[in-house]
Design an enzyme around this catalytic site. Structure first.
Site, PDB file in Angstrom:
ATOM      1  N   SER A  40      24.979  10.654   0.185  1.00 52.44           N
ATOM      2  CA  SER A  40      26.114   9.864   0.675  1.00 52.44           C
ATOM      3  C   SER A  40      26.931  10.602   1.720  1.00 52.44           C
ATOM      4  CB  SER A  40      27.019   9.467  -0.501  1.00 52.44           C
ATOM      5  OG  SER A  40      27.506  10.623  -1.175  1.00 52.44           O
ATOM      6  N   GLY A  68      24.007   8.694  -3.448  1.00 50.63           N
ATOM      7  CA  GLY A  68      23.474   8.909  -4.781  1.00 50.63           C
ATOM      8  C   GLY A  68      22.166   9.657  -4.834  1.00 50.63           C
ATOM      9  N   ASN A  93      23.895  15.888  -5.873  1.00 51.60           N
ATOM     10  CA  ASN A  93      23.765  14.866  -6.918  1.00 51.60           C
ATOM     11  C   ASN A  93      22.852  15.325  -8.051  1.00 51.60           C
ATOM     12  OD1 ASN A  93      25.509  12.889  -5.810  1.00 51.60           O
ATOM     13  ND2 ASN A  93      23.931  12.345  -4.328  1.00 51.60           N
ATOM     14  N   ASP A 115      38.316  12.867  -1.940  1.00 55.29           N
ATOM     15  CA  ASP A 115      37.965  12.745  -3.357  1.00 55.29           C
ATOM     16  C   ASP A 115      37.332  14.029  -3.884  1.00 55.29           C
ATOM     17  OD1 ASP A 115      35.534  12.665  -2.088  1.00 55.29           O
ATOM     18  OD2 ASP A 115      34.800  10.851  -3.068  1.00 55.29           O
ATOM     19  N   HIS A 157      33.556  13.812  -0.771  1.00 52.45           N
ATOM     20  CA  HIS A 157      33.157  13.160   0.472  1.00 52.45           C
ATOM     21  C   HIS A 157      34.159  13.460   1.586  1.00 52.45           C
ATOM     22  CE1 HIS A 157      31.180  10.753  -2.723  1.00 52.45           C
ATOM     23  NE2 HIS A 157      30.175  10.793  -1.875  1.00 52.45           N
TER      24      HIS A 157
END
Length: 423
Positions: free
Chosen positions: A247, A276, A306, A397, A400
């Site tokens: 992502s 993801g 991930n 966050d 990201h």
């Protein structure tokens, strides 16, 4: 001793000696992303908080009569995470069960067309083991009760201590669906009849992304990327630069759009990032055409965060997955130079569990680079504050990038990529 007397005595042994019936002695928690309730009566709905982040989600559960095998049904819609969780019982010592033990239950998948499912076992602090069951679960829709039997070792990794398991089972749903489970038990000796991933090879075994929130767009995005590459080729445009990743790489199309236009569009660059994705998902894409039909000078790859976030995988296994992707790149694009990026920092503070885990992966990555065809680069310091914390201006966050973060990323690549991409 008389043989028949021996068999009679064996049959009289308590059930828990050879089989642990999780229908007794355990509380059933029903959880949503933002709430929890106990299934103490026939049915319960998880209450919503005053200001829910997912206002349209709904999670409920009900219990059938003992004559129906004490079945538990989980209903969930628009849910990030919905769970039936067995908890608050006496911790179980499952170490003696590992050699030949099984986890068995009957499963009735009533609806999972827009949802996903996983089975989990919690084995202590920072120890949660899971079996993804989205694709297999959807194949069971409408087929009634099916008996599943997993080897207990499906939930185990080398070094795990199963001597005090306090969360012996969790049925987890995502998206929307309705699933019923009954006759749940852990057998000391059993025959496994249901396949599960081997944690030792999961990162190097190509697979489509098995998440309910991705299944509707993941393959169409793959096809769209193949079409994008074809369009460049048919228009006579040479693709000189390719980005591979998850992502964070996909974000070049959103928060990073302006930085992309300023720095990379002139190279007809292609961003092959899928939210993801883990190493095995990128590997599937590379083996299904995403590096074909072009001849880039440079490929930038960052993948693996991930693997950490989804299963806190042994760093050596994640690095094996990254190496497998590098090998795949060499097969399809032997002329391209590869810029292998360290995983970006995640988590607000330096002592964040996943930040520390990614640092262990990054420490192993230079061994994959030869300094010529594959060059390793770590730009983590450019994304962090002097004290090692993260800024919301750069990583809102803690994972990201913001538009400012993408500008920093682009600038950090300039010194390496510009000579590689020169005419």
């Amino acid at each position: 001793m008389n043989r028949f007397l021996f068999l009679a005595l064996l049959a009289a042994l308590p059930l828990t000696a050879q089989s642990l019936d999780l229908g007794k002695g355990w509380q059933i928690a029903v959880t949503d992303f933002e709430g929890e309730a106990r299934l103490d009566a026939d049915r319960v709905t998880v209450p919503k908080p005053a200001n829910p982040r997912v206002p349209n989600s709904h999670v409920a559960a009900r219990r059938s009569s003992d004559s129906d095998g004490g079945a538990l049904t989980l209903q969930f819609s628009n849910s990030w995470i919905a769970q039936l969780r067995w908890q608050d019982g006496a911790p179980l010592n499952l170490n003696p069960y590992l050699a030949q033990g099984t986890v068995e239950f009957d499963l009735n998948v009533i609806d999972l067309a827009h949802g996903g499912m996983k089975f989990k076992l919690g084995c202590g602090k920072d120890c949660e083991r899971k079996i993804p069951f989205l694709f297999a679960g959807r194949e069971l829709i409408g087929k009634g009760r099916q008996h599943l039997s997993f080897a207990l070792k499906c939930f185990w990794r080398e070094g795990d201590d199963f001597s005090a398991v306090n969360l012996p089972f969790t049925l987890e749903g995502t998206g929307s669906g309705e699933v019923q489970i009954s006759k749940l038990r852990i057998n000391k000796t059993g025959k496994a009849t249901t396949a599960c991933p081997d944690y030792r090879t999961q990162s190097v075994s190509p697979e489509r992304l098995q998440e309910s929130w991705a299944v509707d767009w993941w393959l169409p995005r793959h096809e769209a990327k193949l079409a994008e590459i074809k369009a460049h080729r048919e228009a006579g445009r040479r693709v000189d630069l390719v980005f591979l990743g998850d992502s964070i790489t996909q974000g070049w199309e959103n928060e990073g759009k302006q930085a992309w236009a300023n720095s990379f569009a002139r190279y007809n660059a292609v961003a092959l990032g899928f939210g993801g994705d883990r190493t095995e998902n990128l590997l599937w894409r590379l083996q299904h055409g995403e590096l074909d039909g072009m001849s880039p000078k440079a490929i930038v790859m960052m993948i693996g965060t991930n693997n950490t976030g989804d299963r806190l995988e042994d760093p050596a296994l994640t690095v094996a997955g990254i190496k497998k992707n590098l090998d795949e790149i060499r097969k399809h694009q032997p002329q391209a130079r590869v810029l292998l990026l360290a995983l970006f920092p995640r988590g607000e503070k330096p002592d964040d569990l996943m930040r520390r885990h990614n640092a262990r992966i990054n420490a192993l990555l230079p061994s994959l680079a030869d300094g010529r065809q594959v060059v390793f680069l770590d730009i983590g310091r450019a994304l962090t504050n002097p004290d090692g914390t993260l800024s919301k201006d750069i990583l809102p966050d803690w994972l990201h990038l913001s538009p400012q973060g993408y500008e920093i990323w682009a600038r950090s690549l300039d010194a390496t990529l510009t000579p590689w991409l020169a005419p």
